[in-house]
Design a protein around this motif. Structure first.
Motif, PDB file in Angstrom:
ATOM      1  N   LYS A 102       0.834  -1.209   0.000  1.00  0.00           N
ATOM      2  CA  LYS A 102       0.000   0.000   0.000  1.00  0.00           C
ATOM      3  C   LYS A 102       0.869   1.259   0.000  1.00  0.00           C
ATOM      4  N   TYR A 103       1.932   1.252   0.780  1.00  0.00           N
ATOM      5  CA  TYR A 103       2.855   2.383   0.855  1.00  0.00           C
ATOM      6  C   TYR A 103       3.441   2.682  -0.525  1.00  0.00           C
ATOM      7  N   ALA A 104       3.938   1.637  -1.180  1.00  0.00           N
ATOM      8  CA  ALA A 104       4.533   1.813  -2.507  1.00  0.00           C
ATOM      9  C   ALA A 104       3.482   2.258  -3.525  1.00  0.00           C
ATOM     10  N   ASN A 114       9.294   7.287  -8.126  1.00  0.00           N
ATOM     11  CA  ASN A 114       9.816   6.038  -8.694  1.00  0.00           C
ATOM     12  C   ASN A 114      10.242   5.108  -7.562  1.00  0.00           C
ATOM     13  N   ALA A 115      10.639   3.896  -7.924  1.00  0.00           N
ATOM     14  CA  ALA A 115      10.957   2.870  -6.928  1.00  0.00           C
ATOM     15  C   ALA A 115      12.098   3.289  -6.000  1.00  0.00           C
ATOM     16  N   ARG A 141      13.657  -3.633  -5.734  1.00  0.00           N
ATOM     17  CA  ARG A 141      13.096  -4.659  -6.635  1.00  0.00           C
ATOM     18  C   ARG A 141      11.646  -4.960  -6.295  1.00  0.00           C
ATOM     19  N   PHE A 142      11.343  -5.038  -5.015  1.00  0.00           N
ATOM     20  CA  PHE A 142       9.971  -5.300  -4.585  1.00  0.00           C
ATOM     21  C   PHE A 142       9.056  -4.151  -5.018  1.00  0.00           C
ATOM     22  N   ILE A 143       9.480  -2.934  -4.789  1.00  0.00           N
ATOM     23  CA  ILE A 143       8.674  -1.771  -5.157  1.00  0.00           C
ATOM     24  C   ILE A 143       8.506  -1.700  -6.677  1.00  0.00           C
ATOM     25  N   GLU A 144       9.533  -2.052  -7.411  1.00  0.00           N
ATOM     26  CA  GLU A 144       9.412  -2.090  -8.876  1.00  0.00           C
ATOM     27  C   GLU A 144       8.318  -3.070  -9.310  1.00  0.00           C
ATOM     28  N   LYS A 145       8.210  -4.185  -8.615  1.00  0.00           N
ATOM     29  CA  LYS A 145       7.147  -5.163  -8.922  1.00  0.00           C
ATOM     30  C   LYS A 145       5.777  -4.584  -8.599  1.00  0.00           C
ATOM     31  N   VAL A 146       5.679  -3.860  -7.492  1.00  0.00           N
ATOM     32  CA  VAL A 146       4.405  -3.208  -7.142  1.00  0.00           C
ATOM     33  C   VAL A 146       4.031  -2.207  -8.233  1.00  0.00           C
TER      34      VAL A 146
END
Length: 155
Positions: A102-104, A114-115, A141-146
């Motif tokens: 949710k944060y991302a 951006n990530a 990497r996780f945020i990029e997936k989000v």
């Protein structure tokens, strides 16, 4: 395998997580609503056998996020035994992941960040004694997936 286990293994059920195929794939991940929380891997619920006991199904929800193949075996055993402290740690891990997603999403959608910027902001506010944490590169990497999952909604 003992003779007793061999004779009574028919009482085991097809694994509801991997559907008996011994491996959790993207279809299973989507079916169990674990996108961003799991990746394809050998099934931790049946430990790659394709079969589980009725007791396992009664103790541990099939979609229990924390039970993954990369956990140490003693931790997996505690989950399968229904250890309350371990199950609570898993519940908190799920909340952590949900909040991080949710944060991302919010910073990407509403602040157009951006990530890397989101990761830096998150890390600047993270408590050093946090129960769960991620290294910067893994967090990015996780945020990029989000973001990748949210991109179609924005366009």
């Amino acid at each position: 395998m003992t003779l007793f286990k061999f004779l009574f293994r028919k009482s085991d059920l097809e694994c509801p997580r991997c559907l008996g195929k011994t491996f959790v794939d993207w279809d299973d991940i989507r079916r169990l609503n674990k996108i961003l929380k799991w990746v394809p891997a050998p099934c931790a619920y049946c430990f790659g056998s394709g079969r589980v006991t009725p007791e396992m199904i009664s103790k541990v929800p099939v979609d229990y996020t924390y039970l993954t193949i990369d956990l140490p075996e003693p931790e997996m055993d505690k989950i399968k035994e229904g250890n309350p402290e371990t199950l609570e740690r898993g519940r908190l891990r799920e909340i952590f992941l949900d909040d991080l997603i949710k944060y991302a999403e919010n910073h990407y959608l509403y602040d157009k960040m951006n990530a890397e910027s989101i990761a830096d902001l998150y890390l600047s506010t993270e408590d050093e004694a946090a129960l769960f944490s991620l290294e910067r590169e893994n967090l990015i990497r996780f945020i990029e997936k989000v973001i990748e999952m949210k991109r179609p909604e924005v366009n």
